[in-house]
Design a protein around this motif. Sequence first.
Motif, PDB file in Angstrom:
ATOM      1  N   ALA A 132       0.826  -1.208   0.000  1.00 51.89           N
ATOM      2  CA  ALA A 132       0.000   0.000   0.000  1.00 51.89           C
ATOM      3  C   ALA A 132       0.859   1.256   0.000  1.00 51.89           C
ATOM      4  O   ALA A 132       0.671   2.162  -0.822  1.00 51.89           O
ATOM      5  N   ILE A 133       1.820   1.328   0.906  1.00 48.10           N
ATOM      6  CA  ILE A 133       2.676   2.522   0.958  1.00 48.10           C
ATOM      7  C   ILE A 133       3.635   2.557  -0.227  1.00 48.10           C
ATOM      8  O   ILE A 133       4.056   3.631  -0.677  1.00 48.10           O
ATOM      9  N   GLY A 134       3.937   1.381  -0.782  1.00 45.71           N
ATOM     10  CA  GLY A 134       4.815   1.313  -1.943  1.00 45.71           C
ATOM     11  C   GLY A 134       4.145   1.704  -3.246  1.00 45.71           C
ATOM     12  O   GLY A 134       4.818   1.952  -4.242  1.00 45.71           O
ATOM     13  N   GLY A 135       2.806   1.728  -3.263  1.00 44.03           N
ATOM     14  CA  GLY A 135       2.087   2.191  -4.443  1.00 44.03           C
ATOM     15  C   GLY A 135       1.487   1.103  -5.309  1.00 44.03           C
ATOM     16  O   GLY A 135       1.314   1.294  -6.517  1.00 44.03           O
ATOM     17  N   VAL A 136       1.088  -0.026  -4.725  1.00 40.68           N
ATOM     18  CA  VAL A 136       0.524  -1.101  -5.540  1.00 40.68           C
ATOM     19  C   VAL A 136      -0.777  -0.690  -6.224  1.00 40.68           C
ATOM     20  O   VAL A 136      -1.045  -1.096  -7.364  1.00 40.68           O
ATOM     21  N   THR A 185      -1.097  10.895   9.434  1.00 39.58           N
ATOM     22  CA  THR A 185      -1.429  10.813  10.867  1.00 39.58           C
ATOM     23  C   THR A 185      -2.906  10.510  11.075  1.00 39.58           C
ATOM     24  O   THR A 185      -3.277   9.913  12.089  1.00 39.58           O
ATOM     25  N   ARG A 186      -3.751  10.901  10.133  1.00 36.04           N
ATOM     26  CA  ARG A 186      -5.196  10.680  10.282  1.00 36.04           C
ATOM     27  C   ARG A 186      -5.573   9.207  10.227  1.00 36.04           C
ATOM     28  O   ARG A 186      -6.702   8.838  10.595  1.00 36.04           O
ATOM     29  N   HIS A 187      -4.670   8.361   9.784  1.00 34.29           N
ATOM     30  CA  HIS A 187      -4.965   6.934   9.699  1.00 34.29           C
ATOM     31  C   HIS A 187      -4.506   6.164  10.937  1.00 34.29           C
ATOM     32  O   HIS A 187      -4.606   4.933  10.970  1.00 34.29           O
ATOM     33  N   PHE A 188      -4.032   6.885  11.939  1.00 29.49           N
ATOM     34  CA  PHE A 188      -3.588   6.263  13.184  1.00 29.49           C
ATOM     35  C   PHE A 188      -4.372   6.813  14.365  1.00 29.49           C
ATOM     36  O   PHE A 188      -4.642   8.004  14.443  1.00 29.49           O
ATOM     37  N   ARG A 189      -4.709   5.915  15.280  1.00 29.16           N
ATOM     38  CA  ARG A 189      -5.397   6.279  16.508  1.00 29.16           C
ATOM     39  C   ARG A 189      -4.538   5.821  17.677  1.00 29.16           C
ATOM     40  O   ARG A 189      -3.923   4.752  17.623  1.00 29.16           O
ATOM     41  N   ALA A 190      -4.489   6.629  18.717  1.00 29.51           N
ATOM     42  CA  ALA A 190      -3.660   6.290  19.869  1.00 29.51           C
ATOM     43  C   ALA A 190      -4.106   4.965  20.481  1.00 29.51           C
ATOM     44  O   ALA A 190      -5.310   4.702  20.635  1.00 29.51           O
ATOM     45  N   GLY A 191      -3.126   4.128  20.821  1.00 29.95           N
ATOM     46  CA  GLY A 191      -3.407   2.854  21.469  1.00 29.95           C
ATOM     47  C   GLY A 191      -2.720   2.800  22.827  1.00 29.95           C
ATOM     48  O   GLY A 191      -2.530   3.841  23.470  1.00 29.95           O
ATOM     49  N   ARG A 192      -2.309   1.612  23.243  1.00 29.31           N
ATOM     50  CA  ARG A 192      -1.582   1.519  24.504  1.00 29.31           C
ATOM     51  C   ARG A 192      -0.230   2.204  24.352  1.00 29.31           C
ATOM     52  O   ARG A 192       0.189   2.528  23.236  1.00 29.31           O
ATOM     53  N   GLU A 193       0.445   2.403  25.446  1.00 29.53           N
ATOM     54  CA  GLU A 193       1.678   3.185  25.427  1.00 29.53           C
ATOM     55  C   GLU A 193       2.662   2.660  24.381  1.00 29.53           C
ATOM     56  O   GLU A 193       2.977   1.470  24.327  1.00 29.53           O
ATOM     57  N   GLY A 194       3.130   3.576  23.526  1.00 29.57           N
ATOM     58  CA  GLY A 194       4.100   3.220  22.510  1.00 29.57           C
ATOM     59  C   GLY A 194       3.501   2.535  21.294  1.00 29.57           C
ATOM     60  O   GLY A 194       4.244   2.050  20.434  1.00 29.57           O
ATOM     61  N   HIS A 195       2.192   2.518  21.188  1.00 29.31           N
ATOM     62  CA  HIS A 195       1.534   1.831  20.082  1.00 29.31           C
ATOM     63  C   HIS A 195       0.386   2.661  19.513  1.00 29.31           C
ATOM     64  O   HIS A 195      -0.102   3.600  20.148  1.00 29.31           O
ATOM     65  N   HIS A 196      -0.025   2.275  18.318  1.00 25.00           N
ATOM     66  CA  HIS A 196      -1.121   2.954  17.622  1.00 25.00           C
ATOM     67  C   HIS A 196      -2.013   1.906  16.968  1.00 25.00           C
ATOM     68  O   HIS A 196      -1.622   0.757  16.800  1.00 25.00           O
ATOM     69  N   GLN A 197      -3.213   2.322  16.594  1.00 24.25           N
ATOM     70  CA  GLN A 197      -4.130   1.474  15.826  1.00 24.25           C
ATOM     71  C   GLN A 197      -4.183   2.040  14.409  1.00 24.25           C
ATOM     72  O   GLN A 197      -4.527   3.201  14.208  1.00 24.25           O
ATOM     73  N   PHE A 198      -3.847   1.190  13.429  1.00 21.46           N
ATOM     74  CA  PHE A 198      -3.726   1.630  12.045  1.00 21.46           C
ATOM     75  C   PHE A 198      -4.973   1.281  11.230  1.00 21.46           C
ATOM     76  O   PHE A 198      -5.465   0.149  11.273  1.00 21.46           O
ATOM     77  N   ASP A 199      -5.460   2.247  10.474  1.00 27.93           N
ATOM     78  CA  ASP A 199      -6.631   2.073   9.622  1.00 27.93           C
ATOM     79  C   ASP A 199      -6.165   1.744   8.205  1.00 27.93           C
ATOM     80  O   ASP A 199      -6.013   2.629   7.362  1.00 27.93           O
ATOM     81  N   LEU A 200      -5.951   0.468   7.936  1.00 25.53           N
ATOM     82  CA  LEU A 200      -5.462   0.038   6.622  1.00 25.53           C
ATOM     83  C   LEU A 200      -6.480   0.355   5.525  1.00 25.53           C
ATOM     84  O   LEU A 200      -6.118   0.895   4.471  1.00 25.53           O
ATOM     85  N   GLU A 201      -7.739   0.025   5.756  1.00 25.07           N
ATOM     86  CA  GLU A 201      -8.759   0.299   4.746  1.00 25.07           C
ATOM     87  C   GLU A 201      -8.834   1.792   4.433  1.00 25.07           C
ATOM     88  O   GLU A 201      -8.879   2.189   3.258  1.00 25.07           O
ATOM     89  N   GLY A 202      -8.834   2.623   5.466  1.00 25.53           N
ATOM     90  CA  GLY A 202      -8.889   4.061   5.252  1.00 25.53           C
ATOM     91  C   GLY A 202      -7.692   4.583   4.483  1.00 25.53           C
ATOM     92  O   GLY A 202      -7.818   5.470   3.627  1.00 25.53           O
ATOM     93  N   TYR A 203      -6.514   4.016   4.775  1.00 26.95           N
ATOM     94  CA  TYR A 203      -5.307   4.446   4.065  1.00 26.95           C
ATOM     95  C   TYR A 203      -5.383   4.063   2.586  1.00 26.95           C
ATOM     96  O   TYR A 203      -5.070   4.879   1.708  1.00 26.95           O
ATOM     97  N   VAL A 204      -5.812   2.844   2.300  1.00 24.92           N
ATOM     98  CA  VAL A 204      -5.908   2.407   0.900  1.00 24.92           C
ATOM     99  C   VAL A 204      -6.934   3.245   0.146  1.00 24.92           C
ATOM    100  O   VAL A 204      -6.695   3.662  -1.001  1.00 24.92           O
ATOM    101  N   LEU A 205      -8.053   3.536   0.771  1.00 24.31           N
ATOM    102  CA  LEU A 205      -9.061   4.387   0.128  1.00 24.31           C
ATOM    103  C   LEU A 205      -8.504   5.781  -0.150  1.00 24.31           C
ATOM    104  O   LEU A 205      -8.763   6.368  -1.208  1.00 24.31           O
ATOM    105  N   ALA A 206      -7.731   6.304   0.785  1.00 21.53           N
ATOM    106  CA  ALA A 206      -7.128   7.627   0.590  1.00 21.53           C
ATOM    107  C   ALA A 206      -6.154   7.606  -0.579  1.00 21.53           C
ATOM    108  O   ALA A 206      -6.094   8.557  -1.373  1.00 21.53           O
ATOM    109  N   ARG A 207      -5.380   6.535  -0.701  1.00 17.91           N
ATOM    110  CA  ARG A 207      -4.450   6.420  -1.834  1.00 17.91           C
ATOM    111  C   ARG A 207      -5.212   6.375  -3.163  1.00 17.91           C
ATOM    112  O   ARG A 207      -4.801   6.994  -4.144  1.00 17.91           O
TER     113      ARG A 207
END
Length: 254
Positions: A132-136, A185-207
């Motif tokens: 996804a980040i590589g541009g598939v 940054t909009r595709h990440f939500r704060a999680g437990r300390e030192g971690h985040h929750q990533f929105d893969l579907e949202g990121y792919v749609l944005a791409r």
Amino acid sequence: MAEPVEINRAPLLEDLPHGFLGRRGGVSTGDVAGLNVGLGSGDEPALIACNRELAAEAVLPGARLATVYQVHSATCVVAEPWPDDARPHADALVTDRPGVLLGILTADCAPVLFADREAGVIGAAHAGWKGAIGGVTDATIAAMEALGARRTSIVAAVGPCIAQGSYEVDEAFAARFVADDADNTRHFRAGREGHHQFDLEGYVLARLRSAGIAMAEGLGQDTYSAAQQFYSFRRATHRAEPAYGRQISLIGLG
């Protein structure tokens, strides 16, 4: 006797032979019970072959199934009738040939199906975070254009994948995406300390939308939390299961 193959469909593709399939409707047993189509899953080859045939027949009977040897890349190829043991290393494929069924395998990554009805060109992409980040998805759109599609006419659907609430990542993972584009940054939500929750579907749609695909939608289905419906690499890992299955997403031209 196996239950019927379950097909999840996208409204944007509803008039085309397509489907985001899960694990229901196959003949595999054990940890990969169901419609496991993963050639590298360790399942019995005969059962995998049967499942692949069941999947293809459920979406476009009589079509030739084309898949690739997925390597989490941004490489897209034009589908040819290659045998399974000669699949090219790639993560997306396109065609303008009727009777060819494009298949992408996933087990948490995002499957993306594309179509330009006017040009008669379709595509399918495996968008894990690396691809996804590589541009598939960008590579798939470009390959479709080379066959005569116009990106202003292309529609795309993102199928079942791991949802943000199930996808915990570390700081380094998030930093990689933010370094690529601060808006990520909009595709990440704060999680437990030192971690985040990533929105893969949202990121792919944005791409997709940033590439000019105005008509793009996500099914909003979480592979991790729906154990009876989908295979999930991360869920199998968390459960210390010895193997995990792969589901297939398909699109063809009738």
